[in-house]
Design an enzyme around this catalytic site. Sequence first.
Site, PDB file in Angstrom:
ATOM      1  N   ASN A  37       1.289  -1.291  -4.082  1.00 49.82           N
ATOM      2  CA  ASN A  37       0.749  -0.614  -5.435  1.00 49.82           C
ATOM      3  C   ASN A  37       0.203   0.574  -5.322  1.00 49.82           C
ATOM      4  OD1 ASN A  37      -1.558  -1.815  -4.129  1.00 49.82           O
ATOM      5  ND2 ASN A  37      -2.453  -2.520  -6.127  1.00 49.82           N
TER       6      ASN A  37
ATOM      7  N   GLU B 115      -9.714  -6.851   1.202  1.00 53.28           N
ATOM      8  CA  GLU B 115      -9.505  -6.446   0.014  1.00 53.28           C
ATOM      9  C   GLU B 115      -8.428  -7.247  -0.945  1.00 53.28           C
ATOM     10  OE1 GLU B 115     -11.656  -4.525  -1.616  1.00 53.28           O
ATOM     11  OE2 GLU B 115     -12.532  -3.366  -0.240  1.00 53.28           O
TER      12      GLU B 115
ATOM     13  N   CYS C 295      -5.259  -4.210  -8.565  1.00 50.82           N
ATOM     14  CA  CYS C 295      -6.112  -5.633  -8.298  1.00 50.82           C
ATOM     15  C   CYS C 295      -7.375  -5.506  -9.235  1.00 50.82           C
ATOM     16  CB  CYS C 295      -6.683  -5.603  -6.764  1.00 50.82           C
ATOM     17  SG  CYS C 295      -7.348  -4.064  -6.021  1.00 50.82           S
TER      18      CYS C 295
ATOM     19  N   GLU D  92     -14.762  -0.732   0.781  1.00 47.65           N
ATOM     20  CA  GLU D  92     -14.095   0.491   1.172  1.00 47.65           C
ATOM     21  C   GLU D  92     -14.638   1.613   0.302  1.00 47.65           C
ATOM     22  OE1 GLU D  92     -10.050  -0.610   1.187  1.00 47.65           O
ATOM     23  OE2 GLU D  92     -10.185  -0.961   3.402  1.00 47.65           O
TER      24      GLU D  92
END
Length: 476
Positions: A151, A249, A283, A457
Amino acid sequence: MYETLSLYIDGQFTGAEGRKTQPVTNPADGSVLAQLPHATREDLDRALAAAQRAFGEWKRVSPLERSAILRKAASLLRERAKDIARNIVLDMGKPMAEAVGEVLSCAEHTEWNAEEGRRIYGRVIPPRNDQVRQFVVREPVGVCAAFTPWNFPASQAIRKIAAALASGCTIVLKGPEDAPSACVALARAFHDAGLPPGVLNLVWGVPPEVSKHLIESPIVRKISFTGSVPVGRQLAAMAAQHMKRSTMELGGHSPVIVFDDADVERAADLLQAFKFRNAGQVCVSPTRFYLHEKIYDRFLARFIEKTREMKVGSGLEEGVKMGPLAHERRVPQMEAFVEDANMRGGCIELGGGRVSEAGSFFAPTIVTNVPDDSLLMTSEPFGPIAPFVRFRDTDEVIRRANSLPYGLASYVFTTSLKNAHAASTGIEAGMVNINHFGMALAETPFGGIKDSGWGSEGGMETFDGYLNTKFVTQLN
Ligand code: NAD
């Protein structure tokens, strides 16, 4: 010209040369762009051995020198941003402006990690005996295996690469086979910046086969994955079985709460643009819209009006705000959400299906009147569908926002300090955005809780995933 797709192992770019390949397609028209070479088992073992050998040297390179290489790679990414972005549009489908922004943000992340990697400090702990010196040092964990999705094919990968390299780790990355050009371009930038062979390696293949091989290898000490919750569960279980550190993640189902005291038109405009960015394949995409009953109609009308104005088409066309879904297989996934909404009494206010015969275009879709237990309100659509529901009071909406196992991002629009405080303390999520969107910056932590994963992150926290803590005590 589209990127020359390659493996990158021990400082060498390698094409198919007799290996298995898979076609890479353009989701805007279904045409085949190129063939992607799959790594053989020998290739994977060569990448692991190279990363292991390189770790012995890279961990001793001073943070200052590491920083210089990372900064050089960042400047190459800036110079090449347009070409890299065009290839992202071709293999992933997002509009050109978004792709350019993604590449520039990769340069920023790399620069930030280059600088912040120079500030990985230990500490001295006062001893109980004055003949003792005791201190804490942070050391790189070693060889990392990273798995990144399609993505944001450049930025999902750079967050792992830049943090690992700045910490002194080496990395074997398996990028997204559906949109591979960006990872090859990243490898080229680091290669051209003078990164020693073996510090970064890039492989492709059948995802479960590659991940199993890498995670089970005793050479790998750390796993980092970005992708769906089901795959994250499998990889985390495998990492745990081999007692390896992991960062996960995973997916989200971000609640949006618009209170009756919000600036409704501004909220609708911002959320409309953000919802359909990357065709909703994000996300942290705003996913469940809880609108206070007093402003529901106003918000809905404005959101629909803005969505009607939005141009959908090939990402290379001027003025396009939303491209196709990244892959043809994603269209039936969207259709299943719409079908379930229809069956559950939902009303499709706009869109609801495929846009054209050619390409994997799905119309921006707005659904109202869906029950809280419908598919759309409970499973991640990862696409351009927005469900709107009403709420009455703060406790009720926070309870509904927390009702899913996901806990990634959340969005709140209000002018009341009381509501903002209630939401920021009450919502179970890794990130709460109030009255604007401010996530995913290089200097701020990004990550989820609950089923959305663990670890951050970005921000200083990014290094926690790549460093061991060592305690040294010394009697003089
Ligand atoms: P998927 O779960 O098959 O794949 C998602 C990503 O994980 C892909 O990049 C894929 O190559 C990789 N992957 C799959 N199995 C793997 C394995 N065993 N080992 C290593 N990597 C593996 O789903 P999809 O159809 O490609 O995408 C749809 C779903 O993926 C969405 O519903 C969304 O939840 C999730 N997704 C999440 C993110 C994110 O940023 N968190 C990004 C992309 C996709």
